[in-house]
Design an enzyme around this catalytic site. Structure first.
Site, PDB file in Angstrom:
ATOM      1  N   ASP A 102      -0.399  -0.367  -4.785  1.00 18.22           N
ATOM      2  CA  ASP A 102      -1.544   0.269  -5.443  1.00 18.22           C
ATOM      3  C   ASP A 102      -1.174   1.566  -6.152  1.00 18.22           C
ATOM      4  O   ASP A 102      -1.672   1.887  -7.227  1.00 18.22           O
ATOM      5  CB  ASP A 102      -2.723   0.461  -4.475  1.00 18.22           C
ATOM      6  CG  ASP A 102      -2.308   1.054  -3.136  1.00 18.22           C
ATOM      7  OD1 ASP A 102      -1.139   1.473  -2.998  1.00 18.22           O
ATOM      8  OD2 ASP A 102      -3.158   1.107  -2.226  1.00 18.22           O
ATOM      9  N   ASN A 103      -0.306   2.345  -5.516  1.00 18.27           N
ATOM     10  CA  ASN A 103       0.156   3.599  -6.122  1.00 18.27           C
ATOM     11  C   ASN A 103       1.486   3.943  -5.470  1.00 18.27           C
ATOM     12  O   ASN A 103       1.846   3.368  -4.444  1.00 18.27           O
ATOM     13  CB  ASN A 103      -0.858   4.738  -5.904  1.00 18.27           C
ATOM     14  CG  ASN A 103      -1.299   4.867  -4.463  1.00 18.27           C
ATOM     15  OD1 ASN A 103      -2.396   4.440  -4.105  1.00 18.27           O
ATOM     16  ND2 ASN A 103      -0.449   5.402  -3.610  1.00 18.27           N
TER      17      ASN A 103
ATOM     18  N   ASP B 273       0.836  -1.191   0.000  1.00 16.73           N
ATOM     19  CA  ASP B 273       0.000   0.000   0.000  1.00 16.73           C
ATOM     20  C   ASP B 273       0.879   1.252   0.000  1.00 16.73           C
ATOM     21  O   ASP B 273       1.633   1.473   0.959  1.00 16.73           O
ATOM     22  CB  ASP B 273      -0.870  -0.043   1.273  1.00 16.73           C
ATOM     23  CG  ASP B 273      -2.056   0.894   1.202  1.00 16.73           C
ATOM     24  OD1 ASP B 273      -1.945   1.944   0.540  1.00 16.73           O
ATOM     25  OD2 ASP B 273      -3.089   0.571   1.807  1.00 16.73           O
ATOM     26  N   ASP B 274       0.839   2.020  -1.080  1.00 13.07           N
ATOM     27  CA  ASP B 274       1.611   3.285  -1.148  1.00 13.07           C
ATOM     28  C   ASP B 274       3.117   3.069  -1.227  1.00 13.07           C
ATOM     29  O   ASP B 274       3.887   3.896  -0.751  1.00 13.07           O
ATOM     30  CB  ASP B 274       1.372   4.165   0.093  1.00 13.07           C
ATOM     31  CG  ASP B 274       0.029   4.868   0.080  1.00 13.07           C
ATOM     32  OD1 ASP B 274      -0.735   4.703  -0.875  1.00 13.07           O
ATOM     33  OD2 ASP B 274      -0.231   5.611   1.051  1.00 13.07           O
TER      34      ASP B 274
ATOM     35  N   CYS C 280      -5.316   4.962  -3.522  1.00 11.54           N
ATOM     36  CA  CYS C 280      -5.596   3.549  -3.193  1.00 11.54           C
ATOM     37  C   CYS C 280      -6.868   2.992  -3.813  1.00 11.54           C
ATOM     38  O   CYS C 280      -6.827   2.079  -4.621  1.00 11.54           O
ATOM     39  CB  CYS C 280      -5.705   3.350  -1.692  1.00 11.54           C
ATOM     40  SG  CYS C 280      -4.394   4.064  -0.734  1.00 11.54           S
TER      41      CYS C 280
END
Ligand code: NAG
Ligand code: NAG
Ligand code: NAG
Ligand code: NAG
Ligand code: NAG
Ligand code: NAG
Length: 607
Positions: free
Chosen positions: A336-337, A46-47, A82
């Site tokens: 996700d990003n 995540d991130d 996200c």
């Protein structure tokens, strides 16, 4: 404990990621040696950034995945936030086709995913149809909450154990919700360790004797996302104020001491003396020493939080190996990003179209995947669903916006030079920053962006809802600090850009300029028109936009389109990308042209 505290209003957290080239080479993905369908394990953080070197601090990932697989260094998310990014990933559709563009309703979150009908049409269901057992542990979407997780349950999972809001980002007080059971709080336990145990449990289920089926397992930890604590306070009886405290990620006790001297890489665009970017970014103050030190500590805690993920990668590979299925299993690693800290003077966060936020890790190991290689082809998150489906031998769909990623040396070679060179990046709504000094919320963070990564050129072109534009030439300006978009129409007419001249099809470039320059006017008109097509593209149009513009098939990339014979077509006949106002979601009426003209069509109409 609360010696500092960032409180950002959660006004519902307003804020706001192409075709079907399955057919490219149907036989490219081998079945495993026994002729069985392969298993797939997907580790989704995540991130996680690619550009601040996070992968360098994950030695086990290097040993087990990077050295044994292929790194796709030009992999992009299509929306750097996200929930919208995850919905695009799981549906294979660009955000303008999911209309899940934010973290929370009305424009995003799990309820919007459901109301758009995707709980009946997304990847795990398609994989189950293809004969797979499907498992998921961790964060699926934002706003999948303790009070809505069963209304309805997320469909398509043989086994699931989801992290639920508002505890998803509490490293020491996570709430998980298994299959159709009630949510369970893990107060005081380290979230990623809890998740790891659950992941190994599902792996055991998947490998168990009773399951002859191949499996798809996703392991989706919160790391290295910031720790978010939601504060709820009753104000004046009825009105409930919700605020979020966004702190650095919390490391596991055993990793607290690591990396004490490590800092955010001091690249030229890190907290620069001169501001850059457009709009609110260009007005950001330079960060003082206290702020920079805080952000360096934030960065170290991200690296520490990732250590448990590093352990998970190692353990998953070792368990697959012990079970004798490692050679029949593809392991994908992504996030996700991306993330930025301090670049362009930005406080910690994501949501921009700069490279830090959109160019993200994708590493794949498995049968036939070249070992220790770095692939140069352009891929995006909308390509992942088609990729998993192709590996699973699932029924091909013609409504997905991405194309399967080639994974074998042969397929990779075949697509080099023919695969798309563009990525469309979208964003709507408010940008939030994180960390102690990140309380600035900017409301009009709505833009359409286009990354073009050709063999000889590399551009980022962004059109903002405010009417502002950005154009960066990443070959010369890899840190995206020199906005080439002309300040006025007069300069637009005369400004030129060095452009690689190669023998062959570049004759058009040379028209009225030296062989090594292209007029900005000409370049921008092509980029802008490509963006007009991509911002509303569907299915094959998204991977093959030039086919829409040039149905005769004589233009296959930006270089072809730059030919002077198309000047009138691009500069005069096409509408430009524009917004009539800044919106918090995808309001079509405010987004200007909904498609471009085709070259052949114009010609025919003229006849
Ligand atoms: C931890 O989460 C539970 C709900 O799952 C909540 O009731 C409890 O108050 C939380 N504890 C802390 C310290 O925030
Ligand atoms: C540094 O910047 C922060 C954020 O703008 C500010 O709150 C703080 O007072 C500044 N500290 C010093 C020592 O100037
Ligand atoms: C250059 O451009 C002009 C007008 O756009 C066109 O008439 C001419 O044929 C072009 N020349 C070449 C060599 O492409
Ligand atoms: C071509 O170049 C000449 C001389 O540099 C200039 O005067 C003229 O305006 C240019 N024409 C176009 C169409 O750009
Ligand atoms: C945001 O956009 C709206 C509508 O386009 C405009 O009225 C407002 O002034 C903008 N606000 C800021 C802070 O730029
Ligand atoms: C996207 O969803 C929002 C919120 O439901 C809605 O207002 C908007 O019209 C939708 N946009 C499109 C293009 O369907």
């Amino acid at each position: 404990m609360a010696f500092w505290r960032l409180v950002c209003l959660l006004v519902s957290m307003y804020s706001a990621g192409c075709s079907l080239a399955f057919a490219a080479d149907d036989a490219q993905q081998p079945l495993t040696a026994g002729g069985k369908k392969p298993n797939i394990v997907f580790i989704l953080t995540d991130d996680q950034d690619l550009h601040m070197d996070s992968l360098s601090y994950m030695p086990l990932l290097k040993k087990q995945l990077t050295d044994h697989g292929t790194s796709f260094r030009r992999h992009y998310c299509t929306v750097a936030l996200c929930c919208p990014s995850r919905v695009s990933l799981w549906t294979g559709k660009a955000a303008h086709n999911t209309n899940v563009t934010d973290l929370n309703p009305p424009y995003g979150g799990y309820p919007k995913f459901v109301s758009e009908g995707f709980n009946e049409a997304y990847l795990p269901l398609w994989l189950q149809d293809a004969g797979y057992n499907t498992y998921y542990v961790g964060k699926l979407f934002n706003a999948q909450r303790v009070d809505n997780y069963n209304a309805p349950h997320a469909a398509g999972w043989t086994g699931s154990d989801f992290l639920l809001d508002p505890y998803t980002y509490e490293y020491l007080n996570a709430t998980f919700q298994r299959n159709h059971d009630e949510p369970v709080s893990y107060e005081g336990q380290y979230s990623t360790d809890v998740l790891a145990k659950k992941a190994y449990g599902f792996l055991e289920d998947a490998l168990g004797d009773e399951h002859e089926k191949p499996f798809f397992l996703t392991v989706a930890p919160t790391a290295p996302h910031s720790n978010v604590h939601i504060n709820v306070r009753k104000v004046d009886g009825d009105f409930t104020e919700k605020t979020a405290t966004q702190a650095p990620p919390v490391p596991a006790e055993r990793h607290k001491h690591l990396f004490e001297d490590v800092k955010v890489p001091r690249t030229p665009h890190f907290n620069p003396d001169e501001p850059n970017g457009v709009s609110w970014i260009s007005r950001l103050p330079q960060q003082n020493e206290t702020n920079v030190e805080f952000n360096d500590d934030f960065y170290r805690n991200r690296l520490r939080a990732l250590q448990v993920v590093d352990e998970i990668v190692d353990e998953v590979i070792s368990r697959l190996d012990k079970a004798g299925v490692l050679d029949d299993t593809y392991v994908f690693y992504s996030t996700d990003n991306g993330y930025h800290i301090g670049q362009h003077r930005l406080q910690p966060g994501k949501q921009c179209a700069y490279e830090e936020d959109i160019n993200i890790p994708l590493i794949v190991r498995g049968p036939g995947v070249p070992k220790g290689e770095v692939a140069e082809i352009v891929t995006s998150h909308t390509d992942l669903a088609p990729t998993f489906m192709q590996l699973a031998g699932a029924k091909l769909r013609d409504d997905l916006d991405g194309a399967a990623i080639p994974l074998t040396a042969g397929a990779l070679g075949a697509e080099k030079g023919t695969r798309q060179e563009h990525v469309n990046v979208e964003m709507w709504g408010i940008i939030m920053s994180e960390g102690k000094y990140g309380s600035v919320l900017y409301p009009n963070h709505t833009y359409k962006a286009l990354r073009v990564v050709g063999e000889e050129y590399s551009f980022l072109y962004t059109v903002w809802c405010s009417g502002e534009h950005e154009l960066y030439d990443l070959k010369k300006d890899p840190y995206e600090v020199n906005n080439l978009y002309p300040a006025s129409q007069e300069t637009l007419a005369v400004d030129a850009l060095d452009f690689p001249s190669t023998s062959g099809s570049t004759a058009g470039l040379a028209n009225n300029t030296t062989a090594d320059t292209v007029q900005l006017r000409r370049l921008i008109s092509r980029l802008d028109t490509l963006l007009v097509v991509l911002k509303t593209c569907k299915a094959r149009e998204c991977t093959h936009p030039w086919e829409i513009l040039h149905p005769l098939g004589d233009v296959r990339d930006l270089k072809d389109a730059l030919s002077a014979r198309f000047d009138e077509f691009y500069e005069v006949q096409q509408e430009r990308v524009y917004f009539t106002q800044c919106e918090k979601g995808y309001i079509a009426e405010s987004e200007g042209p909904m498609g471009a003209r085709s070259y052949g069509m114009v010609h025919e109409m003229a006849l």
